[in-house]
Scaffold this motif. Sequence first.
Motif, PDB file in Angstrom:
ATOM      1  N   GLY A   1       0.813  -1.203   0.000  1.00  0.00           N
ATOM      2  CA  GLY A   1       0.000   0.000   0.000  1.00  0.00           C
ATOM      3  C   GLY A   1       0.842   1.246   0.000  1.00  0.00           C
ATOM      4  N   ILE A   2       1.601   1.484  -1.038  1.00  0.00           N
ATOM      5  CA  ILE A   2       2.504   2.626  -1.100  1.00  0.00           C
ATOM      6  C   ILE A   2       2.111   3.483  -2.284  1.00  0.00           C
ATOM      7  CG2 ILE A   2       4.908   3.333  -1.307  1.00  0.00           C
ATOM      8  CD1 ILE A   2       5.715   0.666  -0.137  1.00  0.00           C
ATOM      9  N   SER A   3       1.938   4.773  -2.049  1.00  0.00           N
ATOM     10  CA  SER A   3       1.537   5.671  -3.127  1.00  0.00           C
ATOM     11  C   SER A   3       2.638   5.745  -4.168  1.00  0.00           C
ATOM     12  CB  SER A   3       1.249   7.064  -2.549  1.00  0.00           C
ATOM     13  OG  SER A   3       2.420   7.598  -1.986  1.00  0.00           O
ATOM     14  N   THR A   4       2.265   6.142  -5.388  1.00  0.00           N
ATOM     15  CA  THR A   4       3.242   6.211  -6.468  1.00  0.00           C
ATOM     16  C   THR A   4       4.390   7.143  -6.116  1.00  0.00           C
ATOM     17  OG1 THR A   4       1.488   5.802  -8.067  1.00  0.00           O
ATOM     18  CG2 THR A   4       3.523   6.749  -8.905  1.00  0.00           C
ATOM     19  N   ALA A   5       4.068   8.252  -5.460  1.00  0.00           N
ATOM     20  CA  ALA A   5       5.113   9.214  -5.115  1.00  0.00           C
ATOM     21  C   ALA A   5       6.109   8.625  -4.137  1.00  0.00           C
ATOM     22  CB  ALA A   5       4.483  10.473  -4.512  1.00  0.00           C
ATOM     23  N   ALA A   6       5.642   7.648  -3.320  1.00  0.00           N
ATOM     24  CA  ALA A   6       6.512   7.077  -2.309  1.00  0.00           C
ATOM     25  C   ALA A   6       7.001   5.693  -2.695  1.00  0.00           C
ATOM     26  CB  ALA A   6       5.765   7.015  -0.977  1.00  0.00           C
ATOM     27  N   ALA A   7       6.875   5.348  -3.969  1.00  0.00           N
ATOM     28  CA  ALA A   7       7.130   3.976  -4.397  1.00  0.00           C
ATOM     29  C   ALA A   7       8.549   3.523  -4.113  1.00  0.00           C
ATOM     30  CB  ALA A   7       6.854   3.849  -5.898  1.00  0.00           C
ATOM     31  N   GLN A   8       9.501   4.431  -4.136  1.00  0.00           N
ATOM     32  CA  GLN A   8      10.880   4.040  -3.954  1.00  0.00           C
ATOM     33  C   GLN A   8      11.318   4.118  -2.490  1.00  0.00           C
ATOM     34  OE1 GLN A   8      12.372   2.705  -6.566  1.00  0.00           O
ATOM     35  NE2 GLN A   8      10.495   3.148  -7.677  1.00  0.00           N
ATOM     36  N   LYS A   9      10.444   4.530  -1.604  1.00  0.00           N
ATOM     37  CA  LYS A   9      10.803   4.649  -0.203  1.00  0.00           C
ATOM     38  C   LYS A   9      10.720   3.291   0.493  1.00  0.00           C
ATOM     39  CE  LYS A   9       9.384   9.472   0.431  1.00  0.00           C
ATOM     40  NZ  LYS A   9       8.545  10.396   1.218  1.00  0.00           N
ATOM     41  N   THR A  10      11.616   3.085   1.436  1.00  0.00           N
ATOM     42  CA  THR A  10      11.564   1.879   2.245  1.00  0.00           C
ATOM     43  C   THR A  10      10.626   2.119   3.411  1.00  0.00           C
ATOM     44  OG1 THR A  10      13.848   1.342   1.677  1.00  0.00           O
ATOM     45  CG2 THR A  10      12.914   0.274   3.619  1.00  0.00           C
ATOM     46  N   PRO A  11       9.666   1.220   3.665  1.00  0.00           N
ATOM     47  CA  PRO A  11       8.786   1.407   4.809  1.00  0.00           C
ATOM     48  C   PRO A  11       9.599   1.579   6.096  1.00  0.00           C
ATOM     49  CG  PRO A  11       8.001  -0.371   3.427  1.00  0.00           C
ATOM     50  CD  PRO A  11       9.358   0.010   2.915  1.00  0.00           C
ATOM     51  N   PRO A  12       9.215   2.513   6.955  1.00  0.00           N
ATOM     52  CA  PRO A  12      10.033   2.846   8.118  1.00  0.00           C
ATOM     53  C   PRO A  12      10.039   1.743   9.171  1.00  0.00           C
ATOM     54  CG  PRO A  12       7.938   3.975   8.215  1.00  0.00           C
ATOM     55  CD  PRO A  12       7.990   3.307   6.876  1.00  0.00           C
ATOM     56  N   GLU A  13      11.182   1.508   9.753  1.00  0.00           N
ATOM     57  CA  GLU A  13      11.341   0.602  10.879  1.00  0.00           C
ATOM     58  C   GLU A  13      12.355   1.215  11.834  1.00  0.00           C
ATOM     59  OE1 GLU A  13      11.306  -3.848   9.964  1.00  0.00           O
ATOM     60  OE2 GLU A  13      11.987  -3.008   8.064  1.00  0.00           O
ATOM     61  N   ALA A  14      12.284   0.821  13.092  1.00  0.00           N
ATOM     62  CA  ALA A  14      13.252   1.318  14.059  1.00  0.00           C
ATOM     63  C   ALA A  14      14.645   0.789  13.712  1.00  0.00           C
ATOM     64  CB  ALA A  14      12.850   0.877  15.455  1.00  0.00           C
ATOM     65  N   PRO A  15      15.661   1.628  13.772  1.00  0.00           N
ATOM     66  CA  PRO A  15      17.019   1.177  13.445  1.00  0.00           C
ATOM     67  C   PRO A  15      17.606   0.339  14.576  1.00  0.00           C
ATOM     68  CG  PRO A  15      17.076   3.436  14.211  1.00  0.00           C
ATOM     69  CD  PRO A  15      15.622   3.063  14.126  1.00  0.00           C
ATOM     70  N   ARG A  16      18.655  -0.376  14.275  1.00  0.00           N
ATOM     71  CA  ARG A  16      19.354  -1.168  15.284  1.00  0.00           C
ATOM     72  C   ARG A  16      19.852  -0.250  16.415  1.00  0.00           C
ATOM     73  NH1 ARG A  16      21.698  -6.138  14.951  1.00  0.00           N
ATOM     74  NH2 ARG A  16      21.385  -6.146  12.673  1.00  0.00           N
ATOM     75  N   GLY A  17      19.637  -0.680  17.644  1.00  0.00           N
ATOM     76  CA  GLY A  17      20.095   0.081  18.792  1.00  0.00           C
ATOM     77  C   GLY A  17      19.167   1.185  19.241  1.00  0.00           C
ATOM     78  N   PHE A  18      17.961   1.272  18.640  1.00  0.00           N
ATOM     79  CA  PHE A  18      17.047   2.358  18.994  1.00  0.00           C
ATOM     80  C   PHE A  18      16.595   2.290  20.452  1.00  0.00           C
ATOM     81  CE2 PHE A  18      14.043  -0.997  18.414  1.00  0.00           C
ATOM     82  CZ  PHE A  18      12.863  -0.629  19.053  1.00  0.00           C
ATOM     83  N   ASP A  19      16.672   1.100  21.068  1.00  0.00           N
ATOM     84  CA  ASP A  19      16.242   0.925  22.453  1.00  0.00           C
ATOM     85  C   ASP A  19      17.419   0.721  23.404  1.00  0.00           C
ATOM     86  OD1 ASP A  19      16.977  -1.504  21.416  1.00  0.00           O
ATOM     87  OD2 ASP A  19      15.301  -2.626  22.270  1.00  0.00           O
ATOM     88  N   GLN A  20      18.622   1.106  22.956  1.00  0.00           N
ATOM     89  CA  GLN A  20      19.826   1.001  23.783  1.00  0.00           C
ATOM     90  C   GLN A  20      20.330   2.403  24.123  1.00  0.00           C
ATOM     91  OE1 GLN A  20      20.896  -2.041  24.842  1.00  0.00           O
ATOM     92  NE2 GLN A  20      19.097  -2.815  23.723  1.00  0.00           N
ATOM     93  N   PRO A  21      20.807   2.606  25.363  1.00  0.00           N
ATOM     94  CA  PRO A  21      21.291   3.936  25.754  1.00  0.00           C
ATOM     95  C   PRO A  21      22.436   4.407  24.861  1.00  0.00           C
ATOM     96  CG  PRO A  21      21.037   2.512  27.677  1.00  0.00           C
ATOM     97  CD  PRO A  21      20.863   1.632  26.474  1.00  0.00           C
ATOM     98  N   THR A  22      22.445   5.691  24.571  1.00  0.00           N
ATOM     99  CA  THR A  22      23.500   6.292  23.761  1.00  0.00           C
ATOM    100  C   THR A  22      24.399   7.131  24.660  1.00  0.00           C
ATOM    101  OG1 THR A  22      22.032   6.385  21.835  1.00  0.00           O
ATOM    102  CG2 THR A  22      23.995   7.787  21.796  1.00  0.00           C
TER     103      THR A  22
END
Length: 452
Positions: A9-30
């Motif tokens: 379900g991706i619009s034509t304008a967004a066809a080349q975008k990767t669906p968003p996901e949390a990156p590695r380490g997003f839940d680890q202290p920085t």
Amino acid sequence: MLLSLVLLGISTAAAQKTPPEAPRGFDQPTAGSATGRIDSLSYPSKTVGTVRKALVYTPPGYSTRKKYPVLYLLHGIGGDEKEWLKGGRPQVILDNLYAAGKLRPMLVVMPNGRAMQDDRAVGNIYGPDKVAAFATFEKDLLTDLIPFIDKTYPTLPTRENRALAGLSMGGGQSLNFGLGNLNTFAWVGGFSSAPNTKPPEQLVPDVAKAKKQLRLLWISCGDQDGLLPVSQRTHEYLYEHRVPHVYYLEAGGHDFKVWKNGLYLFSQFLFKPVDVAALPTYTVLGTPAATNVRNANYPQIRPDNRAVFRLKAPGVGQVQLDLGRKYDLVKDSSGTWTVTTDTLSRGLHYYSLVLDGLPVADPASATFYGMGRMASGIEIPGRETRFYALQDVPHGEVRLKRFFSKVTNSWRQCYVYTPPGYEASTANYPVLYLLHGGAKTKQAGPGKAKPI
């Protein structure tokens, strides 16, 4: 051979975008990043008749000289106000998002959603008294907790600056209470919402009001979660009635992996302008198609009906998708072939896979006589299709009848639909004879048929 088909379900304008996901380490202290603070508070509850507890996260740089919007974050049936803190590390997720400049500063309140005198998650957590207490929390939230937070903290006490989200039982509460009180909440999120979620017709009885007042409605779930049908039925109703929302499906079950990702994504929308046209891009997986064979996860359907086909076939040299036009699939290092289609129109589409020039049917999907031969078929749903779905109304019967034909000098068969109440009726009925097309089957004896 493992075959999988995904509908996107991706619009034509967004066809080349990767669906968003949390990156590695997003839940680890920085290291070196500013951190927020978790405080415990007690508030008087007239609803329960006792003093109740909650946790409050204040963002990095919090100041009483500023005013903040508020997110109320609810737990599941076996948890309490500390469940998110123990299993989800929301303070770490939010701290990292602040460090990346992706959040508007906000307060996050984590209450105990079990509104009863002894609100501990002990004994039979599924007992009727405890389940009822989750429903009672609506009154406690609206009349006791929110006024206390607005009085105690420097908040922006308007619906546009108030959000409600939760996991599992708390996800059901969030949808029930949030959509049921749009004068209080403009931002609503349900992560893996539980069966306490009201039917969608009760959640959104006034579609026009929901469209006008909702800033964002978020529904997310893991594709292996046994509670997925709750989220799916809500999405289907919203889709049919054109209520803008995010329906985010990802690989996973009923656990904090999914819920943490939901918080990571949902929180970034809050209290900012929302691009409604981009909402269909926020998903990783789709919903299994109605034309799938039993237990097949693919084909899958996403909001705008684009499609991704995946085929595990490491020994094949070329794979194409024949869907009226042909698409070339691309193979990765594991031998999995993938292609993304354009948006597909609603209705039944015949298709086949072409492996090194040989057309084959998709074993993960039902087959039909189309394209001049047996082929796979994928049903693309459209809006306003509930009329064609099985519903809880009186049903007629379809009967198989055999008759002798003097024309062919053979026994033939036909199907007869009789309306509800036919057996008890003494009335005479008019008859509609409904004929098929050229892709019929010719009887070659009892139980035998071949296409002609």
